[in-house]
Design an enzyme around this catalytic site. Structure first.
Site, PDB file in Angstrom:
ATOM      1  N   ASP A   9      47.343  34.932  40.635  1.00 24.02           N
ATOM      2  CA  ASP A   9      48.729  35.223  40.247  1.00 24.02           C
ATOM      3  C   ASP A   9      49.186  34.172  39.247  1.00 24.02           C
ATOM      4  O   ASP A   9      49.118  32.976  39.524  1.00 24.02           O
ATOM      5  CB  ASP A   9      49.599  35.189  41.520  1.00 24.02           C
ATOM      6  CG  ASP A   9      51.035  35.605  41.231  1.00 24.02           C
ATOM      7  OD1 ASP A   9      51.232  36.471  40.366  1.00 24.02           O
ATOM      8  OD2 ASP A   9      51.941  35.049  41.868  1.00 24.02           O
ATOM      9  N   ASP A 134      50.874  40.307  35.632  1.00 30.56           N
ATOM     10  CA  ASP A 134      50.528  38.897  35.866  1.00 30.56           C
ATOM     11  C   ASP A 134      49.659  38.650  37.091  1.00 30.56           C
ATOM     12  O   ASP A 134      49.570  37.524  37.550  1.00 30.56           O
ATOM     13  CB  ASP A 134      51.798  38.044  35.921  1.00 30.56           C
ATOM     14  CG  ASP A 134      52.554  38.228  37.222  1.00 30.56           C
ATOM     15  OD1 ASP A 134      52.405  39.291  37.842  1.00 30.56           O
ATOM     16  OD2 ASP A 134      53.293  37.304  37.608  1.00 30.56           O
ATOM     17  N   GLU A 135      49.021  39.684  37.634  1.00 26.97           N
ATOM     18  CA  GLU A 135      48.128  39.408  38.762  1.00 26.97           C
ATOM     19  C   GLU A 135      46.930  40.344  38.820  1.00 26.97           C
ATOM     20  O   GLU A 135      46.996  41.476  38.345  1.00 26.97           O
ATOM     21  CB  GLU A 135      48.887  39.422  40.093  1.00 26.97           C
ATOM     22  CG  GLU A 135      49.656  40.686  40.391  1.00 26.97           C
ATOM     23  CD  GLU A 135      50.423  40.576  41.708  1.00 26.97           C
ATOM     24  OE1 GLU A 135      49.792  40.635  42.770  1.00 26.97           O
ATOM     25  OE2 GLU A 135      51.649  40.439  41.649  1.00 26.97           O
TER      26      GLU A 135
HETATM   27 MG   LIG Z   1      53.316  35.649  39.138  1.00 29.09          MG
END
Ligand SMILES: [Mg+2]
Length: 409
Positions: A9, A134-135
């Protein structure tokens, strides 16, 4: 070889990307939210090159000067210390941290960095599952270094490679499966690595709130609390039949496994997004009857933007969905399957209009969104038996109010 799965993350992703171009804001409370960046602010990037970092800190807009109903999409860690974070209204946040710097979101820039960090990972470990901008999940099991120190060696390499190439930090959890890895990635944020093994279950997972299990949402959590279950450990004390009696066969059985840290879902490499969507929060609540023209125009524009997003990204979608949020924040969604994949604004508008007919419009609305799912590349599109429905839909003229049938907006 034992299964090792990582969840990676990015740390405060949008804010961190902004800090790359505004390094003078490092160490300050920064929040991203409000309006999108205006096109004219970025018309001449060459002229701006290098000069962005010279803008005086005093020139940046402050949270206290914001008026409107936007919400925070990301807050820097410095801002989080004031108790502000994602989804909090900007004006509410201003009361907690008036001096925070407010920047508009620049999704084109975030997507660029998103591709960059994912490509770096894929070069090191080929089985990567995209979980949003974002992950990702990464299967470490058979990758060199993926078993050493429980995965720490590989995690460190990935972290360093991303940082060296982009200047961005991330946090990684490595565990026997996705469920545990997702929880572990939060343990040592920012820029941390957490290694979990089966033996850590009681000490590290059981004390956590049930809400930390990906899949236990606020509603289920409230129900669990009502039944006296606060932590994952509490959940693990209940037997299977009790959980099934209270939450049904599927959820109950899943909870039973989850509380024991068991999850056998594979890491699935998906080279394309699951869906593309556009949504907008109105400046003021709008009413389906009183603000019909305005809503109709917004609805049409969202469909046009969605069509253009699909075309830019090179996808066609087969399911069209809409999302409404009422004034009381309740959210409803509806979805409609098309006979054929499309990236055509009028086809999307028509299908979205059909979805809208299935929703009550008695209450004022706060937010409207349109989404295309079941995406494919146009070339992969297989002709389906009933293509005539889509052909008909294509011929529907694009109008702001679908009032021909006297109903919507
Ligand atoms: Mg994040």
């Amino acid at each position: 070889m034992p299964r090792r799965v990582a969840h990676l993350d990015m740390d405060a992703f949008y804010a961190s990307v902004e800090l790359l171009r505004y390094p003078q804001l490092r160490g300050r409370a920064v929040v991203i939210g409000g309006a999108r960046r205006l096109a004219d602010e970025v018309t001449d990037p060459a002229r701006l090159e290098g000069s962005l970092s010279r803008i005086a800190v005093s020139e940046f807009p402050r949270l206290k000067d914001y008026t409107g109903r936007g919400v925070i999409t990301t807050a820097s860690y410095e801002a989080r210390r004031f108790g502000i974070g994602s989804a909090l209204g900007l004006m509410k946040a201003a009361r907690l941290c008036p001096q925070a710097i407010l920047l508009p979101a620049d999704f084109a820039e975030y997507r660029k960095y998103s591709h960059a960090f994912k490509n770096i990972i894929a070069e090191i470990a080929p089985i990567v599952e995209d979980r949003g901008i974002d992950e990702v999940y990464i299967d470490f099991t058979e990758v060199p270094g993926g078993q050493r120190e429980g995965g720490r060696v590989l995690a460190r390499l990935i972290q360093k490679s991303i940082f060296d190439a982009t200047g961005l930090t991330c946090s990684i959890g490595v565990a026997p499966n996705k469920l545990l890895a997702k929880m572990a990635s939060e343990f040592r944020k920012p820029n941390g690595i957490s290694i979990l093994t089966e033996g850590d279950l009681q000490a590290k997972i059981w004390p956590l709130a049930c809400r930390k299990v990906n899949g236990i949402g606020p509603k289920t959590d409230a129900e669990l609390q009502r039944l006296g279950i606060q932590t994952i450990g509490d959940l693990a004390q209940r037997d299977l039949q009790w959980l099934i009696d209270h939450f049904g066969q599927k959820t109950g059985a899943w909870m039973y496994e989850a509380a024991r840290g068991r999850d056998d879902r594979p890491v699935v490499t998906n080279s394309q997004p699951v869906s593309v969507s556009r949504e907008t929060t109105f400046a003021q609540n709008l009413h389906a009857q009183r603000n019909k023209a305005e809503l109709g125009a917004i609805f049409t524009r969202l469909c046009q933007q969605l069509a253009s997003d699909l075309q830019t990204k090179g996808y066609v979608g087969k399911t069209i969905g809409i999302k409404l949020r009422y004034a009381d924040f309740k959210c409803v969604t509806r979805e409609q399957s098309l006979a054929c994949h499309t990236a055509d604004a009028s086809v999307i508008r028509h299908a979205a209009g059909l979805c809208l007919k299935r929703i009550s419009l008695a209450q004022p609305l706060r937010l409207l969104g349109v989404r295309a799912g079941a995406l494919r590349r146009p070339g992969e599109c297989v002709a389906e038996p009933d293509a005539s429905a889509a052909a008909k839909a294509t011929s529907v003229p694009m109008t702001d109010s679908m009032s021909a049938d006297g109903q919507l907006f």
